[in-house]
Design an enzyme around this catalytic site. Structure first.
Site, PDB file in Angstrom:
ATOM      1  NE  ARG A   4       1.558  37.163  29.766  1.00  0.00           N
ATOM      2  CZ  ARG A   4       2.592  37.798  30.364  1.00  0.00           C
ATOM      3  NH1 ARG A   4       3.785  37.256  30.388  1.00  0.00           N
ATOM      4  NH2 ARG A   4       2.400  38.974  30.927  1.00  0.00           N
ATOM      5  CE1 TYR A  24      -3.286  23.371   8.516  1.00  0.00           C
ATOM      6  CE2 TYR A  24      -1.869  24.412  10.135  1.00  0.00           C
ATOM      7  CZ  TYR A  24      -3.013  24.423   9.367  1.00  0.00           C
ATOM      8  OH  TYR A  24      -3.876  25.487   9.439  1.00  0.00           O
ATOM      9  CG  ASP A  75       1.994  17.914  14.051  1.00  0.00           C
ATOM     10  OD1 ASP A  75       1.130  17.219  14.626  1.00  0.00           O
ATOM     11  OD2 ASP A  75       1.739  19.026  13.553  1.00  0.00           O
ATOM     12  CE  LYS A  97      -6.468  20.495  13.514  1.00  0.00           C
ATOM     13  NZ  LYS A  97      -7.176  21.694  13.174  1.00  0.00           N
TER      14      LYS A  97
END
Ligand code: LCS
Length: 404
Positions: free
Chosen positions: A61, A114, A188, A213
């Site tokens: 992590r 989005y 973005d 994507k």
């Protein structure tokens, strides 16, 4: 001509992709481990939370060699110093926003983003006392950012080309305004990818990606990236991601590294296919309006030409006959998959109002040009003749069934 700095496709293949220093394995193994063994307590004390540059590790992590490898690759492609991976694009966006914002702060965002980002900004940030002003930032309206700025504005947030209307914002101008007003610019860059647009070179402070994507390109993982200056990215990592915990898994990081190697060659085909399909749709009598920055009539065409290498593989269009026609079209395609998401090698079709942008009300959608009958295409890299054939037969079917 090569100037000594690796060009894009070379970097996409080689940056971050080192061979295994122990076995010599050409492709480094995936470090599928939760933790790292310490020689002794002295080493454990020295390691602490591990090192953000990967000189040593403590716990996945806090850092992992496979995740660090893809971070170096993405940073190199974005012309940035550092990157931080997240479990999803939304994980990257929310981490990057919450790492900076405090109760009482304000952000200015483009009015079209989005649907998930819209939902987070409108429904979650206000719960923490963070105010969001969304403004139109296309063309000359980029100056609206200045009018919306307040003394407590910390971030200007832009998506360009934006999802799903493909509206374009002048990033250089947005960066100037944000910086003059003492704010950071977040961009973005999911739709463009670093192959087509490098926001950091245009003045952005932070670049965000849904790596789900184009970066991955094959539709088999969910992930996100935050990219920027080393100091800021390390702060996001150590002061936030480490405890919020939405990291990318090592297995997904390895898959993503593989996908990115072909980003440039894939994008070239996405772009050339999309341009031909936009031309085909523009000339089709069943199509009312095509939203693609590569066509000259698109209001953002000139800015896109200036700040992008090409216009990408995403487009939306309004079918004659409204919602019923759009619905029938999506049920009539055979090669396209009716699925949300985008940026895969295969072509996808979706209904933005009920799929990617269902978090917005009908009024909110209509105000930014997301018509109820609007269809969004993610153009794949299949042979373009096959894609056009499929759209043509589907449009014919709509025309004959609806007597249009
Ligand atoms: N940014 C953009 C521009 C996106 O299109 C998406 C997802 C995200 C961020 C969030 O990334 P994720 O968490 O899904 O990895 N866009 C989607 C879409 O249009 N349909 O499904 C997801």
């Amino acid at each position: 001509m090569n100037t000594g700095k690796q060009l894009f496709n070379t970097s996409a293949i080689h940056a971050g992709s080192e061979h295994c220093p122990v076995t010599g394995a050409h492709i480094a193994p995936i470090y599928r481990t939760s933790t790292f063994v310490m020689k002794d307590v002295e080493e454990a004390i020295a390691a602490g939370y591990g090192d953000p540059e990967g000189k040593y590790y403590a716990y996945t992590r806090y850092g992992n060699p496979t995740i660090h490898a893809v971070q170096r690759k993405i940073a190199a492609l974005e012309n940035a110093e550092a990157a931080l991976m997240a479990a999803s694009g939304m994980g990257a966006i929310t981490t990057a926003l919450l790492a900076v914002l405090n109760t009482g702060d304000h952000i200015v965002a483009s009015d079209t983003v989005y649907g998930g980002t819209f939902g987070f900004m409108k429904k979650i940030l206000p719960r923490f006392g963070i105010e969001v002003t969304m403004v139109r930032v296309t063309g000359d309206q980029v100056e609206n950012i200045r009018n919306a700025m307040k003394p407590n504005t910390k971030i200007v947030y832009i998506e360009t080309p934006c999802n799903p209307t493909l509206a374009i914002t002048d990033l250089k101008r947005a960066a100037e305004i944000a910086h003059e007003c003492g704010s950071l610019l977040y961009v973005d860059n999911t739709f463009a990818t670093p192959y087509l647009q490098q926001p950091i070179s245009l003045g952005a402070d932070i670049v965000l990606h849904s790596t789900t994507k184009y970066l991955n390109g094959h539709g088999d993982m969910i992930g996100g990236a935050i990219v920027g200056k080393r100091e800021l990215i390390h702060k996001f990592d150590s002061d936030y991601m480490k405890w919020i915990g939405g990291i990318m898994s090592p297995a997904d990081a390895a898959g993503l590294s593989k996908g990115i190697k072909t980003l440039g060659v894939r994008m070239d085909v996405h772009c050339s296919n999309a341009r031909k399909i936009a031309d085909f749709l523009e000339n089709h009598n069943m199509v009312e309006k095509v939203l693609y920055p590569g066509i000259e009539s698109h209001p953002g065409h000139e800015i896109a030409k200036k700040q992008m290498k090409d216009f990408g593989g995403m487009m939306s269009f309004n079918v004659r006959g409204g919602f019923e026609a759009g619905k029938l079209l999506m049920d009539s395609v055979k090669l396209f998959s009716l699925a949300t998401s985008l940026g895969n090698v295969d072509s996808l079709i979706q209904h933005s109002a009920s799929m990617s942008h269902a978090s917005m009300s009908k009024e909110e959608r209509e105000a930014v040009g997301i018509a109820d009958g609007q269809v969004r295409l993610s153009i794949g890299i299949e042979d373009v003749e096959d894609i056009i054939y499929d759209l043509d037969q589907a449009l014919h079917n709509v025309k004959s069934q609806m007597n249009l």
